[in-house]
Motif scaffolding. Structure first.
Motif, PDB file in Angstrom:
ATOM      1  N   VAL A 118       0.858  -1.182   0.000  1.00 11.62           N
ATOM      2  CA  VAL A 118       0.000   0.000   0.000  1.00 11.62           C
ATOM      3  C   VAL A 118       0.893   1.231   0.000  1.00 11.62           C
ATOM      4  CG1 VAL A 118      -1.784   1.280   1.243  1.00 11.62           C
ATOM      5  CG2 VAL A 118      -1.817  -1.230   1.232  1.00 11.62           C
ATOM      6  N   ASP A 119       0.775   2.043  -1.036  1.00 14.61           N
ATOM      7  CA  ASP A 119       1.579   3.254  -1.143  1.00 14.61           C
ATOM      8  C   ASP A 119       1.336   4.168   0.052  1.00 14.61           C
ATOM      9  OD1 ASP A 119       3.384   3.332  -3.182  1.00 14.61           O
ATOM     10  OD2 ASP A 119       1.953   3.970  -4.709  1.00 14.61           O
ATOM     11  N   GLY A 120       2.418   4.779   0.535  1.00 23.50           N
ATOM     12  CA  GLY A 120       2.296   5.721   1.639  1.00 23.50           C
ATOM     13  C   GLY A 120       2.434   5.077   3.005  1.00 23.50           C
ATOM     14  N   THR A 121       2.587   3.733   3.034  1.00 22.15           N
ATOM     15  CA  THR A 121       2.731   3.059   4.340  1.00 22.15           C
ATOM     16  C   THR A 121       4.155   2.538   4.555  1.00 22.15           C
ATOM     17  OG1 THR A 121       2.041   0.914   3.406  1.00 22.15           O
ATOM     18  CG2 THR A 121       0.306   2.335   4.302  1.00 22.15           C
ATOM     19  N   GLU A 122       5.075   2.961   3.686  1.00 19.95           N
ATOM     20  CA  GLU A 122       6.453   2.484   3.792  1.00 19.95           C
ATOM     21  C   GLU A 122       7.114   2.997   5.064  1.00 19.95           C
ATOM     22  OE1 GLU A 122       5.292   4.252   1.281  1.00 19.95           O
ATOM     23  OE2 GLU A 122       5.293   2.977  -0.510  1.00 19.95           O
ATOM     24  N   HIS A 123       8.117   2.238   5.526  1.00 17.42           N
ATOM     25  CA  HIS A 123       8.917   2.647   6.684  1.00 17.42           C
ATOM     26  C   HIS A 123      10.359   2.781   6.209  1.00 17.42           C
ATOM     27  CE1 HIS A 123       5.407   1.492   9.020  1.00 17.42           C
ATOM     28  NE2 HIS A 123       5.450   0.310   8.439  1.00 17.42           N
ATOM     29  N   GLY A 124      10.735   3.959   5.734  1.00 17.84           N
ATOM     30  CA  GLY A 124      12.076   4.130   5.186  1.00 17.84           C
ATOM     31  C   GLY A 124      12.232   3.294   3.930  1.00 17.84           C
ATOM     32  N   ASP A 125      13.228   2.388   3.952  1.00 18.27           N
ATOM     33  CA  ASP A 125      13.454   1.516   2.799  1.00 18.27           C
ATOM     34  C   ASP A 125      12.608   0.256   2.860  1.00 18.27           C
ATOM     35  OD1 ASP A 125      15.335   3.276   1.817  1.00 18.27           O
ATOM     36  OD2 ASP A 125      17.008   2.295   2.846  1.00 18.27           O
ATOM     37  N   HIS A 126      11.830   0.085   3.923  1.00 21.38           N
ATOM     38  CA  HIS A 126      11.046  -1.133   4.102  1.00 21.38           C
ATOM     39  C   HIS A 126       9.663  -0.973   3.489  1.00 21.38           C
ATOM     40  CE1 HIS A 126      14.111  -2.705   6.804  1.00 21.38           C
ATOM     41  NE2 HIS A 126      14.096  -1.527   7.432  1.00 21.38           N
ATOM     42  N   LEU A 127       9.149  -2.068   2.945  1.00 18.89           N
ATOM     43  CA  LEU A 127       7.810  -2.039   2.379  1.00 18.89           C
ATOM     44  C   LEU A 127       6.783  -1.736   3.462  1.00 18.89           C
ATOM     45  CD1 LEU A 127       7.728  -5.095  -0.064  1.00 18.89           C
ATOM     46  CD2 LEU A 127       8.307  -2.720  -0.559  1.00 18.89           C
ATOM     47  N   GLY A 128       5.668  -1.169   3.041  1.00 19.74           N
ATOM     48  CA  GLY A 128       4.596  -0.892   3.975  1.00 19.74           C
ATOM     49  C   GLY A 128       3.668  -2.085   4.098  1.00 19.74           C
ATOM     50  N   VAL A 129       2.366  -1.812   4.174  1.00 21.99           N
ATOM     51  CA  VAL A 129       1.363  -2.862   4.328  1.00 21.99           C
ATOM     52  C   VAL A 129       1.372  -3.754   3.084  1.00 21.99           C
ATOM     53  CG1 VAL A 129      -1.098  -3.324   4.592  1.00 21.99           C
ATOM     54  CG2 VAL A 129      -0.056  -1.404   5.811  1.00 21.99           C
ATOM     55  N   LEU A 130       1.437  -5.057   3.290  1.00 18.56           N
ATOM     56  CA  LEU A 130       1.471  -6.003   2.173  1.00 18.56           C
ATOM     57  C   LEU A 130       0.053  -6.357   1.725  1.00 18.56           C
ATOM     58  CD1 LEU A 130       4.264  -8.519   3.295  1.00 18.56           C
ATOM     59  CD2 LEU A 130       4.496  -6.478   1.854  1.00 18.56           C
ATOM     60  N   ARG A 131      -0.094  -6.530   0.419  1.00 19.73           N
ATOM     61  CA  ARG A 131      -1.364  -6.941  -0.151  1.00 19.73           C
ATOM     62  C   ARG A 131      -1.110  -7.833  -1.370  1.00 19.73           C
ATOM     63  NH1 ARG A 131      -3.000  -5.671   3.990  1.00 19.73           N
ATOM     64  NH2 ARG A 131      -4.558  -4.111   4.583  1.00 19.73           N
ATOM     65  N   ILE A 132      -2.162  -8.470  -1.862  1.00 21.16           N
ATOM     66  CA  ILE A 132      -2.153  -9.107  -3.170  1.00 21.16           C
ATOM     67  C   ILE A 132      -3.070  -8.264  -4.051  1.00 21.16           C
ATOM     68  CG2 ILE A 132      -2.691 -11.170  -4.520  1.00 21.16           C
ATOM     69  CD1 ILE A 132      -0.431 -11.688  -2.618  1.00 21.16           C
ATOM     70  N   ASP A 133      -2.552  -7.806  -5.177  1.00 17.70           N
ATOM     71  CA  ASP A 133      -3.330  -6.955  -6.081  1.00 17.70           C
ATOM     72  C   ASP A 133      -3.943  -7.827  -7.174  1.00 17.70           C
ATOM     73  OD1 ASP A 133      -4.403  -5.020  -7.664  1.00 17.70           O
ATOM     74  OD2 ASP A 133      -2.511  -4.021  -8.148  1.00 17.70           O
ATOM     75  N   PHE A 134      -5.270  -7.886  -7.201  1.00 17.40           N
ATOM     76  CA  PHE A 134      -5.986  -8.651  -8.218  1.00 17.40           C
ATOM     77  C   PHE A 134      -6.393  -7.780  -9.403  1.00 17.40           C
ATOM     78  CE2 PHE A 134      -6.796 -10.930  -4.197  1.00 17.40           C
ATOM     79  CZ  PHE A 134      -6.252 -12.158  -4.535  1.00 17.40           C
ATOM     80  N   ARG A 135      -5.677  -6.673  -9.581  1.00 17.38           N
ATOM     81  CA  ARG A 135      -5.899  -5.755 -10.704  1.00 17.38           C
ATOM     82  C   ARG A 135      -7.303  -5.171 -10.669  1.00 17.38           C
ATOM     83  NH1 ARG A 135      -0.536  -5.618 -12.462  1.00 17.38           N
ATOM     84  NH2 ARG A 135       0.201  -7.678 -13.008  1.00 17.38           N
ATOM     85  N   ASP A 136      -7.800  -4.897  -9.454  1.00 16.96           N
ATOM     86  CA  ASP A 136      -9.135  -4.318  -9.356  1.00 16.96           C
ATOM     87  C   ASP A 136      -9.067  -2.789  -9.248  1.00 16.96           C
ATOM     88  OD1 ASP A 136      -7.992  -4.324  -6.901  1.00 16.96           O
ATOM     89  OD2 ASP A 136      -9.511  -5.546  -5.917  1.00 16.96           O
ATOM     90  N   LYS A 137      -7.995  -2.242  -9.831  1.00 15.78           N
ATOM     91  CA  LYS A 137      -7.846  -0.795 -10.004  1.00 15.78           C
ATOM     92  C   LYS A 137      -7.810  -0.030  -8.687  1.00 15.78           C
ATOM     93  CE  LYS A 137      -9.984  -0.932 -14.562  1.00 15.78           C
ATOM     94  NZ  LYS A 137     -11.075  -0.478 -15.443  1.00 15.78           N
ATOM     95  N   ASP A 138      -7.155  -0.622  -7.697  1.00 16.28           N
ATOM     96  CA  ASP A 138      -6.927   0.086  -6.443  1.00 16.28           C
ATOM     97  C   ASP A 138      -5.677   0.945  -6.619  1.00 16.28           C
ATOM     98  OD1 ASP A 138      -6.292   0.977  -3.891  1.00 16.28           O
ATOM     99  OD2 ASP A 138      -6.972  -0.867  -2.918  1.00 16.28           O
ATOM    100  N   ALA A 139      -5.897   2.249  -6.717  1.00 19.14           N
ATOM    101  CA  ALA A 139      -4.792   3.161  -7.031  1.00 19.14           C
ATOM    102  C   ALA A 139      -3.755   3.226  -5.929  1.00 19.14           C
ATOM    103  CB  ALA A 139      -5.344   4.563  -7.301  1.00 19.14           C
ATOM    104  N   ASN A 140      -4.102   2.764  -4.725  1.00 22.07           N
ATOM    105  CA  ASN A 140      -3.168   2.848  -3.600  1.00 22.07           C
ATOM    106  C   ASN A 140      -2.163   1.700  -3.571  1.00 22.07           C
ATOM    107  OD1 ASN A 140      -4.259   5.219  -2.554  1.00 22.07           O
ATOM    108  ND2 ASN A 140      -5.865   4.097  -1.464  1.00 22.07           N
ATOM    109  N   LEU A 141      -2.355   0.704  -4.431  1.00 25.08           N
ATOM    110  CA  LEU A 141      -1.461  -0.454  -4.417  1.00 25.08           C
ATOM    111  C   LEU A 141      -0.340  -0.290  -5.435  1.00 25.08           C
ATOM    112  CD1 LEU A 141      -3.922  -3.482  -4.048  1.00 25.08           C
ATOM    113  CD2 LEU A 141      -2.667  -2.241  -2.272  1.00 25.08           C
ATOM    114  N   ARG A 142       0.853  -0.670  -5.011  1.00 23.36           N
ATOM    115  CA  ARG A 142       2.024  -0.631  -5.895  1.00 23.36           C
ATOM    116  C   ARG A 142       2.624  -2.027  -5.980  1.00 23.36           C
ATOM    117  NH1 ARG A 142       7.428  -0.063  -4.663  1.00 23.36           N
ATOM    118  NH2 ARG A 142       6.963   0.583  -2.515  1.00 23.36           N
ATOM    119  N   GLU A 143       2.783  -2.518  -7.198  1.00 25.15           N
ATOM    120  CA  GLU A 143       3.325  -3.869  -7.391  1.00 25.15           C
ATOM    121  C   GLU A 143       4.798  -3.923  -6.982  1.00 25.15           C
ATOM    122  OE1 GLU A 143       3.963  -7.239 -10.899  1.00 25.15           O
ATOM    123  OE2 GLU A 143       2.676  -5.505 -11.275  1.00 25.15           O
TER     124      GLU A 143
END
Length: 206
Positions: free
Chosen positions: A139-164
């Motif tokens: 989830v974009d905007g939830t990163e901690h420095g160089d670490h990834l933020g909240v993890l998700r699986i993106d099913f291409r349902d056009k959630d603009a907040n998700l970054r592959e």
């Protein structure tokens, strides 16, 4: 004694005796000594060829056996993750985790349709996601420095907040946070389910 072409020593399919016969006697004798073959000083050339051929084949068999064992070990551990697919427990493990069927191999099947499943097995998770057109994401905007933020699986349902992201990054974070993957294969009516959630038994953000 005439030298015969080809391989005359039994059980040495990986060794070229023609190559050995082209070597000098001193070279053969030196190799025989390195292989700890006894009585090399009194051997004729053809005897040296046969003994060196046997020694080389034994070495090839030994290395092949080691490679096969390593490959089998790698195959066994491939994609399992650091916990071998087993669920991680903590003081704050949820009831849904407790009542989920643990999956530790890509060969395991749900006990029934609609069954809640749980795993940490990398390949099980990757296959489940890709069968549904899903990709690893954060989830974009939830990163901690160089670490990834909240993890998700993106099913291409056009959630603009998700970054592959890559599976390598996703699983690295998944394991560092000691997450469990709770999911379904099918709904109770037998249709494919996209339900999943990530849970940390220590209740950190997934």
């Amino acid at each position: 004694m005439s030298e015969k072409p080809g391989n005359q020593t039994p059980n040495t399919p990986d060794v070229s005796e023609t190559e050995l016969r082209n070597m000098k006697v001193d070279e053969l004798r030196n190799e025989a000594k390195e292989e700890n073959i006894p009585g090399t000083s009194g051997m004729r050339k053809e005897e040296l060829v046969k003994e060196v051929a046997k020694a080389r084949q034994e070495g090839a068999d030994h290395n092949q056996g080691k490679d096969t064992g390593a490959e089998a070990e790698d195959a066994q551990d491939l994609g399992a993750g650091p916990d071998g697919g087993k669920v991680r427990y903590g003081d704050d493990s949820s009831k849904s985790l407790k009542y989920s069927q643990e999956i530790t191999s890509t060969d395991e099947e749900p006990e029934r349709e609609g069954r809640s499943l749980a795993t940490t097995h990398h390949e099980v998770i990757r296959q489940w996601a890709e069968e549904r057109g899903g990709v690893p994401a954060t989830v974009d905007g939830t990163e901690h420095g160089d670490h990834l933020g909240v993890l998700r699986i993106d099913f291409r349902d056009k959630d603009a907040n998700l970054r592959e992201v890559s599976w390598e990054e996703w699983f690295k974070t998944f394991d560092e946070r000691r997450l469990n993957f709770i999911y379904q294969e099918q709904r109770t009516d037998g249709t494919q389910s996209n339900f999943f959630r990530l849970e940390n038994p220590d209740r950190e953000d997934a």
